[in-house]
Design a protein around this motif. Structure first.
Motif, PDB file in Angstrom:
ATOM      1  N   GLY A   1      40.191  35.223  51.453  1.00 33.75           N
ATOM      2  CA  GLY A   1      39.786  35.562  52.817  1.00 33.75           C
ATOM      3  C   GLY A   1      38.720  36.637  52.829  1.00 33.75           C
ATOM      4  N   HIS A   2      37.864  36.600  53.865  1.00 34.21           N
ATOM      5  CA  HIS A   2      36.778  37.582  53.944  1.00 34.21           C
ATOM      6  C   HIS A   2      37.263  38.945  54.422  1.00 34.21           C
ATOM      7  CE1 HIS A   2      33.886  34.091  53.841  1.00 34.21           C
ATOM      8  NE2 HIS A   2      33.291  34.962  53.060  1.00 34.21           N
ATOM      9  N   ARG A   3      38.339  38.988  55.193  1.00 36.33           N
ATOM     10  CA  ARG A   3      38.807  40.263  55.737  1.00 36.33           C
ATOM     11  C   ARG A   3      39.954  40.858  54.923  1.00 36.33           C
ATOM     12  NH1 ARG A   3      38.795  39.231  62.345  1.00 36.33           N
ATOM     13  NH2 ARG A   3      36.545  38.826  62.532  1.00 36.33           N
ATOM     14  N   ARG A   4      41.045  40.108  54.807  1.00 39.80           N
ATOM     15  CA  ARG A   4      42.230  40.644  54.139  1.00 39.80           C
ATOM     16  C   ARG A   4      42.183  40.482  52.619  1.00 39.80           C
ATOM     17  NH1 ARG A   4      47.409  38.171  56.793  1.00 39.80           N
ATOM     18  NH2 ARG A   4      48.356  39.665  55.338  1.00 39.80           N
ATOM     19  N   LYS A   5      41.250  39.706  52.121  1.00 42.81           N
ATOM     20  CA  LYS A   5      41.066  39.491  50.679  1.00 42.81           C
ATOM     21  C   LYS A   5      42.272  38.825  50.018  1.00 42.81           C
ATOM     22  CE  LYS A   5      37.126  41.613  51.020  1.00 42.81           C
ATOM     23  NZ  LYS A   5      35.884  40.842  51.080  1.00 42.81           N
ATOM     24  N   ASN A   6      43.111  38.170  50.829  1.00 44.73           N
ATOM     25  CA  ASN A   6      44.241  37.446  50.244  1.00 44.73           C
ATOM     26  C   ASN A   6      43.812  36.021  49.907  1.00 44.73           C
ATOM     27  OD1 ASN A   6      43.911  36.806  52.936  1.00 44.73           O
ATOM     28  ND2 ASN A   6      46.064  36.417  53.293  1.00 44.73           N
ATOM     29  N   TRP A   7      44.611  35.361  49.060  1.00 42.30           N
ATOM     30  CA  TRP A   7      44.272  34.015  48.602  1.00 42.30           C
ATOM     31  C   TRP A   7      45.168  32.985  49.292  1.00 42.30           C
ATOM     32  CZ3 TRP A   7      40.237  33.055  45.325  1.00 42.30           C
ATOM     33  CH2 TRP A   7      39.686  34.158  44.662  1.00 42.30           C
ATOM     34  N   LYS A   8      44.580  31.909  49.771  1.00 44.73           N
ATOM     35  CA  LYS A   8      45.327  30.829  50.396  1.00 44.73           C
ATOM     36  C   LYS A   8      44.831  29.483  49.888  1.00 44.73           C
ATOM     37  CE  LYS A   8      46.761  33.075  54.687  1.00 44.73           C
ATOM     38  NZ  LYS A   8      46.803  32.968  56.164  1.00 44.73           N
TER      39      LYS A   8
ATOM     40  N   MET B   1      37.120  39.739  39.921  1.00 45.86           N
ATOM     41  CA  MET B   1      37.069  39.732  41.376  1.00 45.86           C
ATOM     42  C   MET B   1      37.006  41.142  41.925  1.00 45.86           C
ATOM     43  SD  MET B   1      36.976  36.878  42.889  1.00 45.86           S
ATOM     44  CE  MET B   1      37.342  37.662  44.431  1.00 45.86           C
ATOM     45  N   PRO B   2      35.952  41.467  42.652  1.00 52.75           N
ATOM     46  CA  PRO B   2      35.927  42.770  43.319  1.00 52.75           C
ATOM     47  C   PRO B   2      36.861  42.772  44.527  1.00 52.75           C
ATOM     48  CG  PRO B   2      33.997  41.481  43.934  1.00 52.75           C
ATOM     49  CD  PRO B   2      34.736  40.677  42.895  1.00 52.75           C
ATOM     50  N   ASP B   3      37.468  43.930  44.813  1.00 55.35           N
ATOM     51  CA  ASP B   3      38.268  44.123  46.045  1.00 55.35           C
ATOM     52  C   ASP B   3      39.395  43.120  46.185  1.00 55.35           C
ATOM     53  OD1 ASP B   3      36.449  46.144  46.737  1.00 55.35           O
ATOM     54  OD2 ASP B   3      35.113  44.661  47.631  1.00 55.35           O
ATOM     55  N   SER B   4      40.073  42.787  45.104  1.00 49.92           N
ATOM     56  CA  SER B   4      41.187  41.830  45.218  1.00 49.92           C
ATOM     57  C   SER B   4      42.310  42.236  44.286  1.00 49.92           C
ATOM     58  CB  SER B   4      40.732  40.415  44.871  1.00 49.92           C
ATOM     59  OG  SER B   4      40.474  40.294  43.495  1.00 49.92           O
ATOM     60  N   LYS B   5      43.491  41.680  44.546  1.00 48.01           N
ATOM     61  CA  LYS B   5      44.640  41.928  43.690  1.00 48.01           C
ATOM     62  C   LYS B   5      44.444  41.250  42.339  1.00 48.01           C
ATOM     63  CE  LYS B   5      47.724  42.045  47.674  1.00 48.01           C
ATOM     64  NZ  LYS B   5      48.871  41.397  48.352  1.00 48.01           N
ATOM     65  N   LYS B   6      45.173  41.703  41.347  1.00 49.96           N
ATOM     66  CA  LYS B   6      45.090  41.108  40.018  1.00 49.96           C
ATOM     67  C   LYS B   6      45.747  39.726  40.015  1.00 49.96           C
ATOM     68  CE  LYS B   6      43.062  44.252  37.422  1.00 49.96           C
ATOM     69  NZ  LYS B   6      41.856  43.949  36.627  1.00 49.96           N
ATOM     70  N   TYR B   7      45.051  38.757  39.530  1.00 46.73           N
ATOM     71  CA  TYR B   7      45.577  37.399  39.424  1.00 46.73           C
ATOM     72  C   TYR B   7      45.309  36.863  38.025  1.00 46.73           C
ATOM     73  CZ  TYR B   7      46.824  36.354  44.291  1.00 46.73           C
ATOM     74  OH  TYR B   7      47.435  36.318  45.506  1.00 46.73           O
ATOM     75  N   ASP B   8      46.064  35.872  37.639  1.00 49.18           N
ATOM     76  CA  ASP B   8      45.809  35.194  36.372  1.00 49.18           C
ATOM     77  C   ASP B   8      44.654  34.215  36.599  1.00 49.18           C
ATOM     78  OD1 ASP B   8      47.669  32.828  34.303  1.00 49.18           O
ATOM     79  OD2 ASP B   8      45.883  34.043  33.889  1.00 49.18           O
ATOM     80  N   VAL B   9      43.430  34.709  36.441  1.00 49.10           N
ATOM     81  CA  VAL B   9      42.261  33.943  36.873  1.00 49.10           C
ATOM     82  C   VAL B   9      41.290  33.670  35.732  1.00 49.10           C
ATOM     83  CG1 VAL B   9      42.387  34.728  39.254  1.00 49.10           C
ATOM     84  CG2 VAL B   9      41.121  36.104  37.585  1.00 49.10           C
ATOM     85  N   ASP B  10      41.748  33.681  34.498  1.00 48.63           N
ATOM     86  CA  ASP B  10      40.858  33.465  33.364  1.00 48.63           C
ATOM     87  C   ASP B  10      40.187  32.100  33.462  1.00 48.63           C
ATOM     88  OD1 ASP B  10      41.532  35.899  32.381  1.00 48.63           O
ATOM     89  OD2 ASP B  10      42.933  35.160  30.865  1.00 48.63           O
ATOM     90  N   ASN B  11      38.872  32.102  33.512  1.00 50.97           N
ATOM     91  CA  ASN B  11      38.048  30.894  33.438  1.00 50.97           C
ATOM     92  C   ASN B  11      38.277  29.904  34.572  1.00 50.97           C
ATOM     93  OD1 ASN B  11      36.962  31.756  30.900  1.00 50.97           O
ATOM     94  ND2 ASN B  11      38.842  31.025  29.924  1.00 50.97           N
ATOM     95  N   ILE B  12      38.750  30.369  35.737  1.00 54.40           N
ATOM     96  CA  ILE B  12      38.957  29.441  36.852  1.00 54.40           C
ATOM     97  C   ILE B  12      38.299  29.901  38.149  1.00 54.40           C
ATOM     98  CG2 ILE B  12      41.114  28.489  35.923  1.00 54.40           C
ATOM     99  CD1 ILE B  12      42.654  30.273  37.850  1.00 54.40           C
ATOM    100  N   LEU B  13      37.656  31.063  38.153  1.00 54.27           N
ATOM    101  CA  LEU B  13      37.014  31.582  39.355  1.00 54.27           C
ATOM    102  C   LEU B  13      35.568  31.120  39.467  1.00 54.27           C
ATOM    103  CD1 LEU B  13      38.168  35.308  39.378  1.00 54.27           C
ATOM    104  CD2 LEU B  13      38.592  33.669  41.193  1.00 54.27           C
ATOM    105  N   PHE B  14      35.110  30.870  40.695  1.00 54.73           N
ATOM    106  CA  PHE B  14      33.674  30.676  40.915  1.00 54.73           C
ATOM    107  C   PHE B  14      33.291  31.175  42.298  1.00 54.73           C
ATOM    108  CE2 PHE B  14      35.646  26.699  42.184  1.00 54.73           C
ATOM    109  CZ  PHE B  14      34.913  26.213  43.267  1.00 54.73           C
ATOM    110  N   GLU B  15      32.003  31.405  42.470  1.00 53.74           N
ATOM    111  CA  GLU B  15      31.482  32.015  43.692  1.00 53.74           C
ATOM    112  C   GLU B  15      30.346  31.175  44.261  1.00 53.74           C
ATOM    113  OE1 GLU B  15      29.454  36.294  45.087  1.00 53.74           O
ATOM    114  OE2 GLU B  15      29.488  35.701  42.972  1.00 53.74           O
ATOM    115  N   ILE B  16      30.358  31.017  45.583  1.00 60.80           N
ATOM    116  CA  ILE B  16      29.249  30.368  46.293  1.00 60.80           C
ATOM    117  C   ILE B  16      28.564  31.423  47.146  1.00 60.80           C
ATOM    118  CG2 ILE B  16      28.588  28.617  47.988  1.00 60.80           C
ATOM    119  CD1 ILE B  16      31.128  27.077  47.229  1.00 60.80           C
ATOM    120  N   ILE B  17      27.250  31.552  46.986  1.00 61.85           N
ATOM    121  CA  ILE B  17      26.451  32.449  47.826  1.00 61.85           C
ATOM    122  C   ILE B  17      25.503  31.574  48.640  1.00 61.85           C
ATOM    123  CG2 ILE B  17      24.911  34.434  47.911  1.00 61.85           C
ATOM    124  CD1 ILE B  17      25.854  35.156  45.086  1.00 61.85           C
TER     125      ILE B  17
END
Length: 353
Positions: free
Chosen positions: A257-264, A305-321
Motif C-alpha cells: 500500500g502507498h499509505r500504510r505500507k502493508n502488503w495485501k 524494501m524501503p519503509d516496510s516491515k521485514k519479509y522473506d522477500v529474497d529474489n521475489i520483489l520488483f518495482e514499477i515506476i
C-alpha cells in the motif's frame, strides 16, 4: 524414517470460510496427501488442512452466481471446501493435480506428473481445456470481433454460428448438431460466456439448447477483455478504453500500500494496447481497485524494501515506476514468476499505447 509428503503445487487461491460466508485469499499448498492453506506465504504453520484420502472434487462449481473459476473439494467427512482461482487455466491446473493426487492416494501410488500434451481429436472424449486453447489461438482460433445489437456494441466477442463453424472446420465435430452439444459443454464448464440477452436467456434454460447456433447470439472468452458499450458518456468511453487491450498475463501478487505500507494479495490483469495493469480484490468485486498505465514505465527487480516491515522477500520483489513517477512495489511467489512478470510488463510498456 518416514518420507515428507511431496509438494505438488502451491500458490494463491481465494477460499470460502467454513463458518462465515466470507472469501479470503490464502496461500495454498497441494501435498501428496492433503491441501494446506496459510494466511500468508511466509507463515510456518497452516491455518488448516484438508486430507485427500476419500475426498472428491467438483469443477466447475457454480453455486455462487457471478463468482467464476470456483471448484469444490469435499472431504471424506462430507465437509465442503470452496476455492476460487484467478483465471480459467489456473483453476484447471489445480483441479487436474488434485484429481490425480486423490487417485494416487486412494490407489496407494506415488504422484508422478506426466506430460499434459494431449490431442483434442480424441475419438470419444474431447479434452475441453486443450480445445479451449486452440479456439483462442491468435492465428488459427476464433476471431474476436466488435459486434453491434440493440444499440449496444459488444467488444472482443463472436457469434454462436462462428463457434460451430470453427468446430466444423477444425474437424473437432462431425456435424452441427454434435457441435451444439460440444459448445454447450464448453459453456457449462465456463470456457465460453454468454453476451447479450439472447445467449444469456438460452444459457439460463429458456431455449431448447444452452448454446445457440445463431448469428445474433453473442459469446466471449472469459479472459478476453470483453466489455459492452451502450449509450455511454464521454467519461465512460475513456474509462473503458483501459479494458480494450488483450489480456497478456494475470494472477495474484502481493502489493504494498502507498499509505500504510502493508502488503495485501491482489489479482493483477496485464493488458496490451493500451498497456495497463489493473489490480482487483481477489475475494470479490468486478471493478478494479486501481490501474497502472504502463506506457513509458520502468520495471526492475529490487532486493530490499524501503519503509516496510521485514519479509522473506529474497529474489521475489520488483518495482514499477510509471511515466509520472508513481512507484509500485510488488512481490511474486517465486524468482521465476518475478522474471515472467517483469518480461511481460516490459514488453507491453514498449509496444502498448
Amino acid at each position: 524414517m518416514e518420507r515428507e509428503p511431496m509438494r505438488i503445487r502451491e500458490g494463491y487461491l481465494v477460499k470460502k470460510g467454513s463458518m462465515f460466508n466470507t472469501w479470503k485469499p490464502m496461500w495454498v499448498v497441494l501435498l501428496e496427501d492433503g491441501i494446506e492453506f496459510y494466511k500468508r506465504k511466509s507463515d510456518n504453520s497452516p491455518k488448516g488442512m484438508v486430507p485427500l484420502k476419500g475426498s472428491s472434487i467438483n469443477s466447475p462449481c457454480q453455486d455462487f452466481g457471478k463468482r467464476m473459476f470456483v471448484f469444490k473439494l469435499t472431504a471424506a467427512k462430507q465437509q465442503d471446501h470452496f476455492f476460487q482461482a484467478a483465471y480459467l487455466e489456473e483453476r484447471d491446473a489445480w483441479v487436474r493435480d488434485i484429481k490425480k493426487a486423490i487417485h494416487c492416494i486412494d490407489g496407494g501410488q506415488r504422484f508422478a506428473r506426466k506430460s499434459t500434451r494431449r490431442s483434442i481429436r480424441l475419438p470419444e472424449t474431447i479434452n475441453l481445456s486443450a480445445l479451449y486453447l486452440s479456439m483462442k489461438d491468435p492465428e488459427k482460433g476464433i476471431k474476436e470481433l466488435k459486434l453491434e445489437k440493440d444499440k449496444k456494441v459488444f467488444n472482443h466477442c463472436f457469434t454462436g454460428t462462428c463457434v460451430i463453424d470453427w468446430l466444423v472446420s477444425s474437424n473437432s465435430i462431425r456435424n452441427r448438431k454434435e457441435g451444439l452439444m460440444l459448445a454447450s459443454s464448453l459453456l457449462s464448464e465456463g470456457y465460453l460466456q454468454p453476451a447479450g440477452d439472447t445467449s444469456k436467456a438460452a444459457a439460463e434454460g429458456l431455449s431448447d439448447t444452452p448454446f445457440l447456433d445463431l448469428s445474433d447470439a453473442f459469446y466471449y472468452f472469459p479472459d478476453s477483455g470483453f466489455f459492452c458499450e451502450g449509450n455511454s458518456s464521454d467519461d465512460d468511453v475513456v474509462l473503458k478504453e483501459e479494458f480494450r487491450g488483450i489480456v497478456v498475463k494475470q494472477g495474484c501478487l502481493l502489493k504494498q500500500g502507498h499509505r500504510r505500507k502493508n502488503w495485501k494479495v491482489r489479482k493483477f490483469v496485464l493488458r496490451d494496447d493500451p498497456a495497463y495493469l489493473h489490480y482487483y480484490d481477489p475475494a470479490g468485486g468486478e471493478e478494479p481497485l486501481g490501474a497502472i498505465h504502463l506506457r513509458g514505465c520502468v520495471v526492475t527487480a529490487v532486493e530490499d524494501m524501503p519503509d516496510s516491515k521485514k519479509y522473506d522477500v529474497d529474489n521475489i520483489l520488483f518495482e514499477i515506476i510509471t511515466a509520472n513517477e508513481i512507484h509500485y512495489y510488488l512481490q511474486a511467489a517465486s524468482s521465476a514468476e518475478r522474471t515472467e512478470w517483469i518480461k511481460a510488463i516490459q514488453a507491453v510498456s514498449r509496444t502498448g499505447k
